[in-house]
Enzyme design. Sequence first.
Site, short mmCIF file in Angstrom:
data_model
loop_
_atom_site.label_atom_id
_atom_site.label_comp_id
_atom_site.label_asym_id
_atom_site.label_seq_id
_atom_site.Cartn_x
_atom_site.Cartn_y
_atom_site.Cartn_z
N GLY A 218 0.93 -1.20 0.02
CA GLY A 218 -0.17 0.01 0.00
C GLY A 218 0.73 1.38 0.09
CD GLU A 259 1.02 -10.02 0.48
OE1 GLU A 259 -0.27 -9.17 0.46
OE2 GLU A 259 0.83 -11.04 1.17
N PRO A 260 4.59 -5.69 -2.28
CG PRO A 260 6.81 -5.25 -3.05
CD PRO A 260 5.86 -6.05 -2.10
N GLY A 261 2.94 -3.89 -5.02
CA GLY A 261 2.84 -4.45 -6.40
C GLY A 261 3.05 -2.78 -7.18
CE1 TYR A 302 -10.18 1.39 -7.48
CE2 TYR A 302 -8.32 1.38 -9.21
CZ TYR A 302 -9.10 0.63 -8.43
OH TYR A 302 -9.13 -0.62 -8.20
CB CYS A 328 -19.83 4.38 -26.97
SG CYS A 328 -21.42 5.04 -26.94
CD GLU A 329 -20.10 3.85 -20.90
OE1 GLU A 329 -20.49 4.74 -20.00
OE2 GLU A 329 -20.63 2.68 -21.12
#
Length: 401
Positions: A218, A259-261, A302, A328-329
């Site tokens: 995180g 657990e880094p991503g 987000y 188409c959004e």
Amino acid sequence: MNNQFLISLTEKYGAPLYVYNAAIIQRQYQRMILAFSSVKNVKLNYAVKSNTNINILKYLNNLGAGGDCVSVQEVKLCLAAGMDAQEISYTPNGVSFDEISEVHQLGVKITLDNLSSLDQFGKTFPQAPVSLRINPHIMAGGNAKISVGHVDSKFGISHTQIEAIKEIVHQNQTPINGVHMHTGSDIKDPNAFVEAMEVLLGIAEQFDTIEFIDLGSGFKVPYQDGDIETNLEELGSILGARFNEFCAAYGKDLKLVFEPGKFLVSEAGKFLTRVNVIKQTPNINFVGVDSGLNHLMRPMMYDAYHRVSNISNPEGPKKEYNVVGYICETDTFASSRILGEVREGDIICMDNAGAYCFSMSSNYNSRFRPAEVLVIDGKDYLIRQRETFEDLLKNQIEIDL
């Protein structure tokens, strides 16, 4: 990777295009190991979900990382990348027990986050060790959708349920080999880690078979100029000292796991798109690019900020633009950004595109997923080819109507 090099990659491989710089991944990995160097045994398990390309997994495996997986498919990707099974951690949420059983047969480390699965696991696999994912009841993270350690989160066993945990473990004689937590992503306040660690240590000291403490990840990475990021070195000093103190009291040198991503791969990625059209309205100059939320969903999902630049004309006259996609959004990548004057055909670069970008892509509007390139020591390698129309039909079964 300078602008001209990036532009040359779009000429070679087309656009849109994801490009990853291996040197930044290595830098981030080594920075984290150094920050926690006061601890005798530290292990980084890369959060596979952030970027699942097998070449990224192989590169991180070569650096010494293990894999943090949330699905049996991610476990199999890590194994395919050459990771040792005992260096892979599986921490699912809400999965069937059939999947947990399948993963157990693969020999990886398993962490469970609910009492039902813990009980069933102990009864089905007597004496098999398992780790506990604990919910520390701490609100942390840069967005409500990525805050996963608060009291009402679906993740983890509440730390207030420790007596129920102990009863299940005692009945089934299940060895608890570790305790785990993950409170969220983009955490700015180091105190969130310190507070959560104390909760975990309080759980760990109630079992005599603990081998590791897993603090998840995180860590906040900078997305814009002047952005706050986690002070990793300060955090390493504080957590390392407390962990070493606990190990001394526990009477055993435990392993400290992270657990880094995003921390490892986010800054390594660039997303390159070509400008299709410039559209002027009374109030806004729109830059329409050859991509959309089908390729990079984070800004829409987000409200995430990505630096955006016109690398074809960085020194051009400055103008304000909204960079939008072709879906188409309302798929707006960036609003009210000051860029060098944008012309049709220019290449727009979006930074911090290494994590949760391609891995969350889709074929919405029947668009193709883009290609991916990995740059190692200045040499570019195509690591995923661009999809074609045949890929859209690949798993469809046409019936006679």
